[in-house]
Structures are given as C-alpha cells and as structure tokens.
Enzyme design. Sequence first.
Site, PDB file in Angstrom:
ATOM      1  N   LYS A  51       0.809  -1.226   0.000  1.00 41.58           N
ATOM      2  CA  LYS A  51       0.000   0.000   0.000  1.00 41.58           C
ATOM      3  C   LYS A  51       0.841   1.275   0.000  1.00 41.58           C
ATOM      4  O   LYS A  51       0.389   2.326  -0.489  1.00 41.58           O
ATOM      5  CB  LYS A  51      -0.920   0.007   1.215  1.00 41.58           C
ATOM      6  CG  LYS A  51      -2.111  -0.938   1.130  1.00 41.58           C
ATOM      7  CD  LYS A  51      -3.179  -0.410   0.207  1.00 41.58           C
ATOM      8  CE  LYS A  51      -4.471  -1.208   0.323  1.00 41.58           C
ATOM      9  NZ  LYS A  51      -5.529  -0.676  -0.533  1.00 41.58           N
ATOM     10  N   SER A 303       0.785  -9.718  -0.989  1.00 41.53           N
ATOM     11  CA  SER A 303       0.591  -8.271  -0.891  1.00 41.53           C
ATOM     12  C   SER A 303       0.861  -7.683   0.487  1.00 41.53           C
ATOM     13  O   SER A 303       1.114  -6.492   0.611  1.00 41.53           O
ATOM     14  CB  SER A 303      -0.834  -7.910  -1.321  1.00 41.53           C
ATOM     15  OG  SER A 303      -1.781  -8.655  -0.573  1.00 41.53           O
TER      16      SER A 303
END
Length: 402
Positions: A51, A303
Amino acid sequence: MVTLQQIRDARERIAGQVVHTPCTPSQTFGEMFGGGAWFKFENLQRTGSFKERGALNRMLLLPEEDRRRGVIAASAGNHAQGVAFHAARLGIPATIVMPERTPLVKVSATERYGARVVLHGSVYDEAMAEARRIQEEEGQTLIHPFDDEGVIAGQGTIGLELLEQVPEMDVVVCSVGGGGIISGIAAAIKQIRPEVRIIGVESEALPAALRAREAGRVVTIPPAETIAEGIAVRRIGDHTFAHIQAYVDELLTVSEEEIAAGVLLLLEREKTVVEAACATTVAAVVNGHVAGLAGKNVVMVLSGGNIDVTLMSRIIDRGLVQDGRRANLRLRVKDRPGALATLTALLAEAGANVVRLDHNRAQADLWVTEAEIDLTLETRGRDHVEQVVRRLTEAGYVVERG
C-alpha cells in the site's frame, strides 16, 4: 485509465523510498501444480504491505499548499500505515480513520508513525464516510486507498518490477479488495505484454469485483465476515472497475478454509508470514481454481504481512483442521472407572495425539451413566482422521465431528 507513462513516472518518483521487493522461485509450490512458481514479497515493505507505493506516489503529487493542510485516509490498516509512515517522512500532517474492529497491531503501528488515528464505525465504508466528513470540515486532501489514479499508478510499479524479475511469466495471480493493486499491476503488464494472464482472487464471502463484473457496473454487495479483512470491501472503485474490465482476464473466489490453509502453507513451506488477504492467491492456485497452469510460469503476489498474532493463532488452528492435521471430535462413554483410559489407549494405537480433552457429565440430554467427551487431536492428515474415526466407530463409539 492510468497510462504506462504514469506508472513509469511513479516508479521514478518513489525510487529509493520504498523497497524493491524480491520475486523468487519456489520449487515446492511449482510441484503442486506442475509449473514454475514465483512469489513477489510485498510483505517485506517497511510497513509490511504494498500500500505504501500508491500512498507515497499520491502524496508526492500534492502541491505544497495541500501538503501543509495535511492528508486524511480511511483504512483497515495497511493503507493507513503506508500513508502515516510516508506522511511523517515528508512532514505532512496525517489523519487516519479506521474501523473500530481494526486489529490492534495495525492501530498501534499507525499511531507510532505519528498519525492522528480516529476509530469510527464497524466496517470500512463507515470509516470512509467519517473521513469524508472530517475532510470537509478540516480541509485535508483525501488519499483514497484504491480509487485514485495516483494510487493505482503507484501500485503499478509492482508490475514493472515483475516484467524485469520474471520475464518468462505466463500468469500473475493477485488478491482483489478495492482493486487498486490488481488495476496497477494489470495496467503495467498488459500494456507491455498483453498475452500474460492476470487473475484476481477474492474471498467468496465478499466478491465485490466479481459481482460488479457480472452486473456490468459497480455494485454494493451485502456485508459479510471474512478472515481476509484486508480485502473486505463491499464496493470496488469506479477507476478500478474500469481497469479490471479492461485488463483482468479472470476473477475467482476462495473459501475461508482455503484462505486459512494458504496462510499455514506459506508459513510452513515458504517460511513467510502473510495476512489472510494475500493468502488468497496461494489458495486459488494450490486448490485448482485457476485452470491451465501445468507447464506455466506463475507469479503469486504476496501483498502484505500485517497479521494480528491472535488471528494468526486462530488461522493456524483452522488451517490445521482443514489440512487434516487437527481433528475435533465429540463422543460419549460410559461414566465408569477405566472408560477414559480405554478411549485414550485406543487413540494411542491409532496414532492420534490428544491435545485437549473435556470430560462433561452435566449435559441435559446425558443419561446418568454417561459422560460426553470433547477431543482435540493432532493427526497426520485427512486420511488419518478417517482412520481414527473408523477405529472409534468399530469400537462402538458414536462419533460427531466438531
């Protein structure tokens, strides 16, 4: 639509400020589907998640006046930490609105980076509504976690890295929440190598992207619980929907049990800690949800790794049950001396190790000469569980599975 040039510019802009994460092959996982397996370790970013790429790129695009006013974001954790960490580095005041049920590890990390944390609502949508209210009142710039061109371009830098790290790749598998990471990766890869298959994976509890594709437009799906809280989004973005429609070949879903087993599998076989959201990629591949992988080179994007320790413990337990290495059984015995010894001796002969045993005489439906036994057993796999149950049944026990 985000252009390839925007993604290349984002890469230059954030270079040296985020980790150029490794993408390494795994023979073990490749053998599971008969091809070549690679893992892109975005869980090794400073804040434990991809992110920060998009958050940093978006903030670097801000004019100086907007930086002085500060930024605001709504997030269940990973985007919050990315915004907070890089805002502090850049000297930008940051406010983060998080759902009240956000894991404590993510709240604490966000506060340590110097952001003002506001806990509001039970789900992301309620937190975002509060963030927009505060933004209107105080004048900050909203850094959206996924539905923003600057954010998508930042996430797209992963795609550029993959093109260099695994030039022979045939398939990329990526988790989908709001759609930011898969939009960026797909936009980067498809504009250079359109033949590469891009596969998006969601929890079957909250398949917002899949439902949007089926409807042909962005839709809001009903709320639901999932252990993959990092992708627990009821509505994907308008920007991300356009990118998914243009570039993503397939959208798949995986069950909660498969996700839990994926976390455990990566911990045991790859020696890496991931959060449930990114284990969806592994779950889809090893459980055969992605067709035609034999002989193909497959990249699975990991991720993020910001998982609450308590949740990790529960996921491990759930994964062990799914994998057949832990079994929860309930049965009744005669309430007399030696009954437990007989039962445990039988379990020992069957090769099952007793982790927990609860002996209950107080059940309302028990006869006065009976006792109910709840067992948690360590077993060697699903076939072994069946053998244990069969041995118990042959010995005259009525067995219920927990």
